[in-house]
Design a protein around this motif. Structure first.
Motif, PDB file in Angstrom:
ATOM      1  N   VAL A  42     -34.026  -6.638  -4.016  1.00  0.00           N
ATOM      2  CA  VAL A  42     -35.170  -7.552  -4.039  1.00  0.00           C
ATOM      3  C   VAL A  42     -35.056  -8.415  -5.288  1.00  0.00           C
ATOM      4  CG1 VAL A  42     -37.681  -7.749  -4.115  1.00  0.00           C
ATOM      5  CG2 VAL A  42     -36.617  -5.874  -2.841  1.00  0.00           C
ATOM      6  N   THR A  43     -35.146  -9.717  -5.097  1.00  0.00           N
ATOM      7  CA  THR A  43     -35.113 -10.669  -6.200  1.00  0.00           C
ATOM      8  C   THR A  43     -36.371 -11.517  -6.136  1.00  0.00           C
ATOM      9  OG1 THR A  43     -32.707 -10.771  -6.033  1.00  0.00           O
ATOM     10  CG2 THR A  43     -33.781 -12.499  -7.307  1.00  0.00           C
ATOM     11  N   LYS A  44     -37.097 -11.558  -7.249  1.00  0.00           N
ATOM     12  CA  LYS A  44     -38.286 -12.406  -7.352  1.00  0.00           C
ATOM     13  C   LYS A  44     -37.964 -13.531  -8.323  1.00  0.00           C
ATOM     14  CE  LYS A  44     -41.438  -8.657  -6.417  1.00  0.00           C
ATOM     15  NZ  LYS A  44     -42.622  -7.922  -6.831  1.00  0.00           N
ATOM     16  N   TYR A  45     -38.459 -14.718  -8.027  1.00  0.00           N
ATOM     17  CA  TYR A  45     -38.176 -15.859  -8.890  1.00  0.00           C
ATOM     18  C   TYR A  45     -39.371 -16.793  -8.953  1.00  0.00           C
ATOM     19  CZ  TYR A  45     -37.179 -17.958  -4.347  1.00  0.00           C
ATOM     20  OH  TYR A  45     -37.271 -18.387  -3.041  1.00  0.00           O
ATOM     21  N   SER A  46     -39.422 -17.561 -10.032  1.00  0.00           N
ATOM     22  CA  SER A  46     -40.461 -18.581 -10.184  1.00  0.00           C
ATOM     23  C   SER A  46     -39.888 -19.710 -11.030  1.00  0.00           C
ATOM     24  CB  SER A  46     -41.714 -18.001 -10.846  1.00  0.00           C
ATOM     25  OG  SER A  46     -41.435 -17.577 -12.155  1.00  0.00           O
ATOM     26  N   ALA A  47     -40.411 -20.888 -10.823  1.00  0.00           N
ATOM     27  CA  ALA A  47     -40.021 -22.059 -11.604  1.00  0.00           C
ATOM     28  C   ALA A  47     -41.259 -22.924 -11.758  1.00  0.00           C
ATOM     29  CB  ALA A  47     -38.911 -22.834 -10.906  1.00  0.00           C
ATOM     30  N   GLY A  48     -41.576 -23.261 -12.998  1.00  0.00           N
ATOM     31  CA  GLY A  48     -42.769 -24.052 -13.235  1.00  0.00           C
ATOM     32  C   GLY A  48     -42.862 -24.519 -14.668  1.00  0.00           C
ATOM     33  N   LEU A  49     -44.088 -24.596 -15.156  1.00  0.00           N
ATOM     34  CA  LEU A  49     -44.343 -25.104 -16.497  1.00  0.00           C
ATOM     35  C   LEU A  49     -43.679 -24.260 -17.582  1.00  0.00           C
ATOM     36  CD1 LEU A  49     -48.114 -25.949 -16.019  1.00  0.00           C
ATOM     37  CD2 LEU A  49     -46.248 -27.570 -16.256  1.00  0.00           C
ATOM     38  N   ASP A  50     -43.527 -22.988 -17.359  1.00  0.00           N
ATOM     39  CA  ASP A  50     -42.941 -22.100 -18.373  1.00  0.00           C
ATOM     40  C   ASP A  50     -41.460 -21.827 -18.126  1.00  0.00           C
ATOM     41  OD1 ASP A  50     -43.455 -20.618 -16.111  1.00  0.00           O
ATOM     42  OD2 ASP A  50     -44.162 -18.847 -17.179  1.00  0.00           O
ATOM     43  N   GLY A  51     -40.808 -22.636 -17.331  1.00  0.00           N
ATOM     44  CA  GLY A  51     -39.385 -22.480 -17.078  1.00  0.00           C
ATOM     45  C   GLY A  51     -39.087 -21.729 -15.795  1.00  0.00           C
ATOM     46  N   THR A  52     -37.855 -21.267 -15.700  1.00  0.00           N
ATOM     47  CA  THR A  52     -37.393 -20.541 -14.519  1.00  0.00           C
ATOM     48  C   THR A  52     -37.221 -19.076 -14.878  1.00  0.00           C
ATOM     49  OG1 THR A  52     -36.230 -22.501 -13.732  1.00  0.00           O
ATOM     50  CG2 THR A  52     -35.546 -20.390 -12.805  1.00  0.00           C
ATOM     51  N   HIS A  53     -37.705 -18.189 -14.009  1.00  0.00           N
ATOM     52  CA  HIS A  53     -37.611 -16.753 -14.238  1.00  0.00           C
ATOM     53  C   HIS A  53     -37.083 -16.091 -12.968  1.00  0.00           C
ATOM     54  CE1 HIS A  53     -39.974 -17.270 -17.883  1.00  0.00           C
ATOM     55  NE2 HIS A  53     -40.758 -18.063 -17.171  1.00  0.00           N
ATOM     56  N   VAL A  54     -36.127 -15.185 -13.143  1.00  0.00           N
ATOM     57  CA  VAL A  54     -35.561 -14.429 -12.026  1.00  0.00           C
ATOM     58  C   VAL A  54     -35.567 -12.970 -12.442  1.00  0.00           C
ATOM     59  CG1 VAL A  54     -33.555 -14.078 -10.561  1.00  0.00           C
ATOM     60  CG2 VAL A  54     -34.084 -16.368 -11.402  1.00  0.00           C
ATOM     61  N   GLU A  55     -36.023 -12.087 -11.546  1.00  0.00           N
ATOM     62  CA  GLU A  55     -36.022 -10.663 -11.860  1.00  0.00           C
ATOM     63  C   GLU A  55     -35.673  -9.840 -10.640  1.00  0.00           C
ATOM     64  OE1 GLU A  55     -40.526  -9.131 -11.560  1.00  0.00           O
ATOM     65  OE2 GLU A  55     -40.217 -10.620 -13.144  1.00  0.00           O
ATOM     66  N   GLY A  56     -35.067  -8.724 -10.892  1.00  0.00           N
ATOM     67  CA  GLY A  56     -34.689  -7.780  -9.849  1.00  0.00           C
ATOM     68  C   GLY A  56     -34.036  -6.581 -10.508  1.00  0.00           C
ATOM     69  N   ALA A  57     -34.174  -5.411  -9.912  1.00  0.00           N
ATOM     70  CA  ALA A  57     -33.605  -4.187 -10.484  1.00  0.00           C
ATOM     71  C   ALA A  57     -32.095  -4.280 -10.617  1.00  0.00           C
ATOM     72  CB  ALA A  57     -34.004  -2.985  -9.625  1.00  0.00           C
ATOM     73  N   HIS A  58     -31.445  -5.090  -9.797  1.00  0.00           N
ATOM     74  CA  HIS A  58     -29.985  -5.220  -9.797  1.00  0.00           C
ATOM     75  C   HIS A  58     -29.475  -6.315 -10.717  1.00  0.00           C
ATOM     76  CE1 HIS A  58     -31.604  -8.082  -6.970  1.00  0.00           C
ATOM     77  NE2 HIS A  58     -30.475  -8.760  -7.031  1.00  0.00           N
ATOM     78  N   ILE A  59     -30.376  -7.037 -11.378  1.00  0.00           N
ATOM     79  CA  ILE A  59     -29.993  -8.149 -12.249  1.00  0.00           C
ATOM     80  C   ILE A  59     -30.028  -7.684 -13.699  1.00  0.00           C
ATOM     81  CG2 ILE A  59     -30.595 -10.464 -13.032  1.00  0.00           C
ATOM     82  CD1 ILE A  59     -31.855 -10.927 -10.283  1.00  0.00           C
ATOM     83  N   PRO A  60     -28.936  -7.835 -14.452  1.00  0.00           N
ATOM     84  CA  PRO A  60     -28.928  -7.430 -15.861  1.00  0.00           C
ATOM     85  C   PRO A  60     -29.971  -8.212 -16.662  1.00  0.00           C
ATOM     86  CG  PRO A  60     -26.726  -8.066 -15.135  1.00  0.00           C
ATOM     87  CD  PRO A  60     -27.670  -8.399 -14.036  1.00  0.00           C
ATOM     88  N   GLN A  61     -30.587  -7.547 -17.600  1.00  0.00           N
ATOM     89  CA  GLN A  61     -31.599  -8.192 -18.450  1.00  0.00           C
ATOM     90  C   GLN A  61     -30.977  -8.744 -19.711  1.00  0.00           C
ATOM     91  OE1 GLN A  61     -34.821  -8.782 -17.619  1.00  0.00           O
ATOM     92  NE2 GLN A  61     -34.292  -7.950 -15.637  1.00  0.00           N
TER      93      GLN A  61
END
Length: 109
Positions: A90-109
């Motif tokens: 599962v990958t969640k993402y957003s893009a807006g006034l505060d930039g782009t954010h992508v998160e998921g348990a399989h994505i390195p932090q």
């Protein structure tokens, strides 16, 4: 533009994964569900489900800029799919006034 880059990267990652002939055959099938709604201001919501179990949902909504002199299209979405290893990613993402954010348990932090 940022939302396009995020979605394109996700699609490329899924397409590049190794697959068996059965998985490849399912990936060639059309979407089982497809819903899409747009308004006259460019706001939208979409959701689709594929035969292989991939689920994509996304919405774009207009948000006033901090100065109040315009609007920005804020995009939020989620993609989930079952990998060749049988795990659900599962990958969640957003893009807006505060930039782009992508998160998921399989994505390195």
């Amino acid at each position: 533009m940022n939302q396009f880059v995020v979605v394109a990267c996700l699609v490329a990652a899924v397409a590049a994964a190794p697959s068996s002939p059965q998985v490849a055959a399912r990936r060639a099938l059309p979407a089982l569900q497809h819903e899409e709604v747009h308004d006259e201001f460019g706001q939208y919501a979409l959701r689709y489900v594929t035969a292989e179990g991939t689920v994509v949902s996304e919405r774009g909504r207009l948000v006033p800029t901090p100065g109040g002199n315009g609007y920005v299209l804020v995009v939020e979405g989620e993609t989930s799919y079952v990998g060749d290893d049988g795990k659900t990613y599962v990958t969640k993402y957003s893009a807006g006034l505060d930039g782009t954010h992508v998160e998921g348990a399989h994505i390195p932090q």
